[in-house]
Design an enzyme around this catalytic site. Structure first.
Site, PDB file in Angstrom:
ATOM      1  N   GLN B 199      -0.299   4.340 -61.662  1.00  0.00           N
ATOM      2  CA  GLN B 199      -0.951   3.068 -61.390  1.00  0.00           C
ATOM      3  C   GLN B 199      -0.246   2.319 -60.267  1.00  0.00           C
ATOM      4  OE1 GLN B 199      -1.171   2.491 -66.079  1.00  0.00           O
ATOM      5  NE2 GLN B 199      -1.857   0.637 -65.066  1.00  0.00           N
ATOM      6  N   PHE B 230      -3.783   2.843 -68.836  1.00  0.00           N
ATOM      7  CA  PHE B 230      -3.607   1.826 -69.886  1.00  0.00           C
ATOM      8  C   PHE B 230      -2.258   1.116 -69.802  1.00  0.00           C
ATOM      9  CE2 PHE B 230      -5.937   5.550 -71.640  1.00  0.00           C
ATOM     10  CZ  PHE B 230      -7.211   5.017 -71.561  1.00  0.00           C
ATOM     11  N   ARG B 312       4.610 -12.905 -71.367  1.00  0.00           N
ATOM     12  CA  ARG B 312       3.164 -13.021 -71.571  1.00  0.00           C
ATOM     13  C   ARG B 312       2.840 -13.219 -73.049  1.00  0.00           C
ATOM     14  NH1 ARG B 312      -2.008 -12.059 -68.957  1.00  0.00           N
ATOM     15  NH2 ARG B 312      -0.983 -11.977 -66.949  1.00  0.00           N
ATOM     16  N   PHE B 346      -0.309  -6.293 -72.287  1.00  0.00           N
ATOM     17  CA  PHE B 346       0.998  -6.635 -71.722  1.00  0.00           C
ATOM     18  C   PHE B 346       1.673  -7.760 -72.494  1.00  0.00           C
ATOM     19  CE2 PHE B 346       3.720  -7.777 -67.981  1.00  0.00           C
ATOM     20  CZ  PHE B 346       4.079  -6.520 -67.574  1.00  0.00           C
ATOM     21  N   GLU B 721      -8.090  -5.726 -69.539  1.00  0.00           N
ATOM     22  CA  GLU B 721      -7.291  -5.910 -70.743  1.00  0.00           C
ATOM     23  C   GLU B 721      -7.942  -6.753 -71.844  1.00  0.00           C
ATOM     24  OE1 GLU B 721      -4.227  -7.252 -67.939  1.00  0.00           O
ATOM     25  OE2 GLU B 721      -2.782  -6.345 -69.292  1.00  0.00           O
TER      26      GLU B 721
END
Lengths: 492, 766
Positions: B199, B230, B312, B346, B721
């Site tokens: 990614q 993912f 996060r 995340f 997401e």
């Protein structure tokens, strides 16, 4: 012994192939990708659990061709003798997609696309062998094909819609052609592949099989390779002598009498499940074994002979009172299945013995069966525990109890203490409560990655209660969550 | 303009996927003398390496070279930033599965067999495996992080009601179907070309350059597509790519490495598991007054991206709800396990799930429908007057775009939530063994990388003189349909069929200094960058045509039937050829940087997100109270993709996200033994959802009134997401079913994943 064949002969995407000088444990997947550059077939796990390497296998059968979806990652090349392999590259082109491919495109059935060839080949196999499919049947068909992207809805849509353009007539032509092509790769004689220190035998008669087993008493006996395949791909074992029973027609016979269903050791799960006389409970349990690819390759004999404490056939077959026959040369030994399992990893099989058949008694009226598999995931998972109950109830009294569990001990094992408590009692809540406390005498299960000892023991006890509730009609046997389609009376 | 956007086009590779002709890294035809690389892995969780005898490995058949830390010419590190992920362990091992050395051999089998011949002597050190162990030992990557507003302790003291609890949320294996894979081809002057499944090609480039001690410019990395990512291919592709590059450098031959599935699961990081401790205060209506929550996060043996992930989680502890006084403490636990990494959401999912469980606990304690408690606490809607006062997150960002009331209201009606809830209660009272449960859970997910500098993207568009269009950008295709969406955007600029846009692999030499395709930002960033590139070329063409034909630029239009210049119509090929003849550049880069965002992570204040994506799901489940088995019966989903660039692809992300989220919270269990060995390292033991686990009744829709208030690409919203968190409703519904089965036993103690065993234990069934 019949004549030796020293090459492997099969059809690949319509072309006859003869392979010589190959390591006999070369997997079909490696052959396709590395030797033939047919990279459409993917490796996702190399243990037959994800389905990304699914190909269609065609074998001659009386009156035509049988199509099976198999995991190429755990099929050894010599096992393909006399069969036809079709890979994703050969069923359609970008200009003219096969209906299953077109359906997948139309319904947005692929995202990353890596599982897609395997899914396409599962659909392709179904397209050849059935006329339509329901949504729940599609889920069952594809249980052996993992997809991490889509959530499966578009794939189920594809499976259900592809049949709308299916022409039986056109297919018959294709299959007839395939049957003719298959004839050209049929050979008689014992396949003998020697490579380095490895030797692989694939006899085409029971006599030859037994002779070979006698000659090579420590050989690995190979059937569907759904377990032995992993010894090579995962345990990296080098198997020096392998005897494959895949070409022995005598071991693929099923015969049904009023009293028993006699099953050759080489019969696959899928074949046995087609037998209408099979008790429904057994068919239901077998649907929970592996996915389609595993059930179309793995054999009943293999599930027994490998001696696993978590194979799902043995507890059910023990509960049904199955007996097995072992052959060594001209000798035959017959024994109750539960006696075959002696301790973890040890069975009553002498060097040179081959398991040849299993006899499954048919339940009589008055027999109550309840077979339960508990696992983290409903489909294609290994049992945390598998509990199988067979009770004979006469005038409200338990006259015979056969209860066997997998996953509760080092071997598939009868719950003899529980049976003893139950036998002679009324089939009542009180008796169930009495018997539940005896489970601890029968089993001291382990804690492992699939579940704790406490859970295993607790559920084993609960299953007896569930069986009681079901057999007395207090809850419907259709209220098992494994079925996916619940009859939630009153549900909106 | 042509309507190339907002259309349900099929994935650009769909036909290639179904015919097996889509090429993945392992499918690339390698040179005949390619070597195959296998890593030797640690079998101890925490130990000093006393001796590593690799003589038998070197002597094994087919082995061409064996590499250890000593062979690294540059930096022995593959970490994204912190310098704490050695390519090869150097004296110390920190988890079971850690790379110790590599073997390059003439066949994959030879390499795989050879590594087993290594003789490693370890001197064991104490190993911390679980969160509890790390918390007890105060083993942290960094000091605990705090995010606070007001005085939460005082708020709890003065609240009419409080409830508190502890629960665990398990990790998750990505289980991308295509494992980690890379192939390196050595070039002239020490250059290296690497094909891989990543990614983040730029980070692969940088990692290889550091390891080989060569300039970034000497490393080219190409990624055509991944077989799933993912988040698992954001940083964990660095190691195999660096290893093959090093082996290629040493041997002068092409070298390939493809992790076996079991190796992949043993080596690579997973979703962070969490332990949540909370105390929440609320009034009689369930309105939240104060919250103290501790998030203990298992980060594994190194930083990787754990700071940003744990951040996060803190930023999503509020989810959709106003929490006036709040104290969030985040403990970044260092353990001797795989370095936990990015995974769809995340950290957001764990933070958010904790809040959703608290809401349910409040509702049960007050005997209210959890939906009422949710609605009582939502952030003010986007057009309400008190938005700027009340609608402020604990980190100081005004929630300007809140649509959750309307979205949830629509879903409540379409799913028939209220009457189903009542009917389920009735049904349960008559059902002795099976019990049903239902839950509605909302999602508010912040869109943008919290590390502000990552919010940039570049693209490269060429038009050739035959009118064909070449598109390249810094985003990577992992199945999400990014390439399709960006092609739609570019096609729209030139009013051509998206099918004529030539989509090309991501390549560090075409677009440099890219960010990871992550944080759901792929189409927001790369769509805009590519649009800018295309607009630049279009402006040049219009200018050229205007001059050549003396037509006002306003009268030049790109239409599906051609380029209209006054009354004349030209093909794009004619226009391109004309521009070429006039010596006009037909190639342009494009660039985009997300506006408005600013974030100070040290004080945890600012505007980390450009906007929020919203969604909600209603899940209905049934449990078997004798076995703990359960099933999802029905799911109703309404999700906000703004003005969707491609509704079909977005619906695919939504369904896939929901099922992946449900899997995380139910069947997907990572089991470690006491020594820190992961026991569930293959699909035979680690169970992602199968076809039959999908609810048979699944009703998914895009929020019809969706429109991004910010000027994103065609007013769409990111969708990668957020839908994962729709799966929260499954766990909440299971808890609801348990509570209905045991109404007198208080708040169910159910940790995730809710395996049958955990459900039965929560029922008190054994």
């Amino acid at each position: 012994m019949s004549a030796e064949l020293n090459s492997v002969c099969f059809n690949l995407n319509g072309e006859k192939v003869i392979v010589r000088d190959v390591a006999p444990t070369t997997t079909l997947l490696d052959y396709l990708r590395d030797v033939r550059s047919l990279t459409g077939t993917k490796e996702g796990c190399a243990e037959g659990d994800c389905g990304a390497c699914t190909v269609t296998l065609a074998s001659p059968a009386s009156g035509g061709v049988i199509h099976r979806a198999v995991n190429a990652c755990i099929q050894f090349l010599p096992m393909l003798e006399g069969q036809a392999i079709t890979t994703v590259e050969a069923i359609g082109t970008s200009g003219k997609l096969h209906p299953c491919q077109q359906a997948m495109v139309d319904h947005h059935g692929s995202q990353c696309g890596f599982c897609t060839p395997g899914i396409v080949m599962s659909l392709h196999t179904a397209y050849l062998s059935r006329a339509d499919i329901s949504r729940s049947e599609a889920a069952d068909l594809l249980a052996g094909n993992l997809c991490r992207c889509t959530g499966y809805g578009p794939i189920i849509d594809s499976a259900c819609s592809m049949f709308s353009v299916r022409s039986t007539v056109a297919l018959e032509t294709v299959i007839a052609e395939e049957a003719r092509a298959l004839e050209s790769v049929q050979r008689t004689g014992c396949l003998v592949i020697r490579h380095g220190l490895q030797q692989f035998f694939s006899p085409d008669s029971l006599d030859d099989l037994l002779t070979l087993a006698d000659r090579h008493p420590h050989a690995v006996i190979l059937a569907g390779a759904t377990d032995v395949g992993l010894w090579v791909t995962k345990q990296k074992r080098v198997l020096d002598t392998i005897i494959c029973l895949g070409r022995v027609a005598e071991l693929k016979v099923i015969s049904v009498s009023d009293f028993a269903i006699d099953v050759g050791a080489g019969v696959t799960y899928d074949q046995l499940m087609q037998v209408p006389e099979l008790p429904d409970e057994l068919t239901r349990l077998m649907r929970r074994i592996g996915g389609q690819q595993v059930r179309q390759a793995g054999t009943i004999g293999g599930n027994i002979a490998n001696g696993s404490p978590i194979g799902d056939m043995p507890p059910a077959l023990i509960a049904l009172g199955a007996r097995i026959t072992l052959a060594s040369g001209h000798d035959r030994r017959d024994m109750a299945l539960e006696d075959f399992f002696q301790s973890y990893g040890k069975q009553d099989r002498r060097p040179g013995d081959v398991l040849v058949s299993i006899s499954i008694p048919r339940p009589a009226s008055g027999d109550h069966l309840g077979f339960y598999k508990i696992s983290k995931r409903f489909d294609q998972d290994i049992s945390t525990l598998c509990g199988c109950f067979a009770l004979t109830i006469t005038d409200g009294k338990i006259t015979s109890a056969r209860i066997a569990f997998g996953g509760m001990a080092g071997i598939p094992k009868r719950a003899s203490h529980v049976e003893a408590v139950l036998t002679g009692l009324e089939w009542s809540e009180d008796s169930v409560r009495k018997a539940q406390s005896a489970f601890g005498d029968d089993f001291q299960p382990l804690t492992d990655l699939r579940g704790s000892a406490g859970y295993r023991l607790g559920v084993a006890q609960n299953l007896l209660w569930r069986f009681y509730l079901e057999s007395t009609g207090q809850i419907a046997p259709t209220d098992r969550l494994e079925l996916g389609q619940l009859n939630l009376a009153g549900a909106s | 303009m042509t309507g190339a956007v907002h259309k349900s086009l099929v994935h650009e590779s769909a036909t290639k996927h179904v015919t097996g002709s889509a090429s993945y890294t392992d499918d690339i035809r390698a040179p005949a003398d390619v070597l195959h690389l296998q890593l030797g892995m640690s079998s101890h969780a925490h130990a000093r390496i006393v001796n590593m005898d690799l003589s038998a490995v070197r002597a094994a058949p087919g082995v061409v070279c064996v590499l250890t830390a000593k062979d690294v010419p540059g930096r022995n590190d593959v970490s994204p930033w912190a310098g704490d992920d050695p390519l090869f362990a150097d004296g110390l091992v920190q988890y079971i599965g850690q790379s110790l050395f590599a073997v390059a051999a003439t066949s994959r089998q030879a390499a795989r067999s050879a590594v087993d011949l290594a003789k490693i002597e370890y001197d064991d050190l104490p190993a911390l495996i679980t969160i509890d162990q790390a918390m007890a030992a105060e083993s942290f990557l960094e000091a605990p992080n705090v995010l606070a507003r007001g005085d939460a302790r005082v708020a709890l003291d003065t609240s009419p009601h409080t409830c508190s609890g502890r629960f665990y949320i398990g990790g998750q294996e990505h289980f991308y179907l295509e494992g980690q894979v890379a192939m390196a081809l050595p070039g002239e002057d020490g250059a290296m070309t690497v094909f891989c499944s990543s990614q983040h090609p730029s980070e692969i480039q940088h990692t290889i350059a550091h390891v080989l001690h060569i300039p970034f410019a000497m490393v080219n990395v190409e990624v055509r597509r991944m077989g799933g990512g993912f988040g698992g291919k954001e940083t964990h592709g660095n190691l195999p790519a660096a290893a093959v590059a090093l082996a290629a450098r040493v041997t002068g031959r092409a070298v390939k490495c493809r992790y076996d599935r079991d190796d992949d699961m043993m080596i690579t990081g997973k979703r962070h598991d969490f332990r949540i401790d909370y105390e929440i205060g609320f009034d009689d209506r369930g309105k939240i007054l104060g919250l103290v929550v501790d998030q203990a996060v298992r980060c594994g043996m190194s930083f990787d991206l754990s700071q940003a992930i744990a951040d996060r989680a803190m930023l999503h502890a509020d989810n959709c709800y106003v929490v006036p006084d709040i104290l969030i403490t985040s403990y970044r636990c260092r353990t001797h396990t795989q370095s936990a990494t990015a995974f769809r959401g995340f950290g957001g999912p764990q933070g958010m799930l904790a809040m959703e469980r608290m809401i349910d606990a409040i509702a049960r304690s007050l005997n209210l429908d959890p939906l009422d408690v949710r609605e009582a606490n939502f952030y003010p809607a986007k057009d309400t007057p008190d938005r700027n006062q009340l609608g402020v997150t604990p980190y100081g960002m005004v929630v300007e775009d809140c649509i959750i009331q309307d979205l949830v209201g629509t879903l409540v009606a379409s799913s028939d939530y209220r009457s189903r809830r009542a009917e389920i209660a009735r049904w349960n009272s008559a059902s002795p063994v099976l019990k049903r449960g239902i839950s509605l859970s909302p999602v508010k997910f912040g869109i943008s990388f919290t590390k502000t500098e990552f919010n940039q993207a570049g693209a490269l568009v060429h038009i050739y003189t035959d009118g064909s269009i070449h598109l390249n950008h810094g985003g990577t295709e992992m199945g999400q349909g990014l390439f399709t969406k960006v092609a739609q955007v570019v096609a729209d600029v030139f009013a051509v069929d998206p099918a004529v846009i030539a989509i090309t692999p991501t390549h560090t030499a075409k677009v440099p200094n890219t960010s990871a395709t992550a944080a759901s930002s792929g189409s927001d960033l790369n769509g805009k960058a590519a649009q800018n590139a295309a607009l630049t070329i279009r402006a040049r063409l219009i200018n050229h045509l205007s001059q050549r034909y003396g037509v006002s630029p306003a009268d030049i239009r790109f239409r599906p039937d051609g380029v209209h210049v006054g009354l004349e119509v030209f093909s794009l090929a004619q226009v391109a050829a004309s521009a070429y003849a006039a010596r006009i550049s037909l190639s342009s880069t494009g660039f985009y940087a997300t506006p408005k965002i600013q974030w100070d992570r040290t004080i945890k204040q600012g505007r980390p997100f450009f906007y929020f994506a919203y969604g909600a799901a209603v899940s209905e489940v049934v449990i078997d109270t004798l076995t703990g088995e359960h099933r999802i019966l029905r799911a109703d989903i309404l999700h906000d993709a703004g003005r969707s660039l491609n509704p079909a692809l977005d619906l695919g992300q939504i369904e896939g996200g929901y099922v992946q989220g449900a899997g995380w919270l139910t069947t997907e269990e990572l089991v470690y033994d006491q020594k820190g060995k992961l026991l569930t390292h293959a699909p035979s033991t680690y169970k992602i959802p199968t076809c039959g686990d999908r609810p048979q009744d699944m009703r998914i829709a895009l929020y019809a009134r969706g429109e991004n208030i910010e000027e994103t690409i065609h007013r769409s919203k990111a969708v990668g997401e957020p839908p994962l968190m729709l799966g929260h409703s499954v766990l909440l519904a299971l808890i609801d079913a348990i509570a209905q089965a045991n109404p007198d036993q208080g708040e169910p103690q159910l940790d995730a994943p809710a395996t049958p065993e955990r459900v039965l234990r929560a029922l008190g069934g054994f």
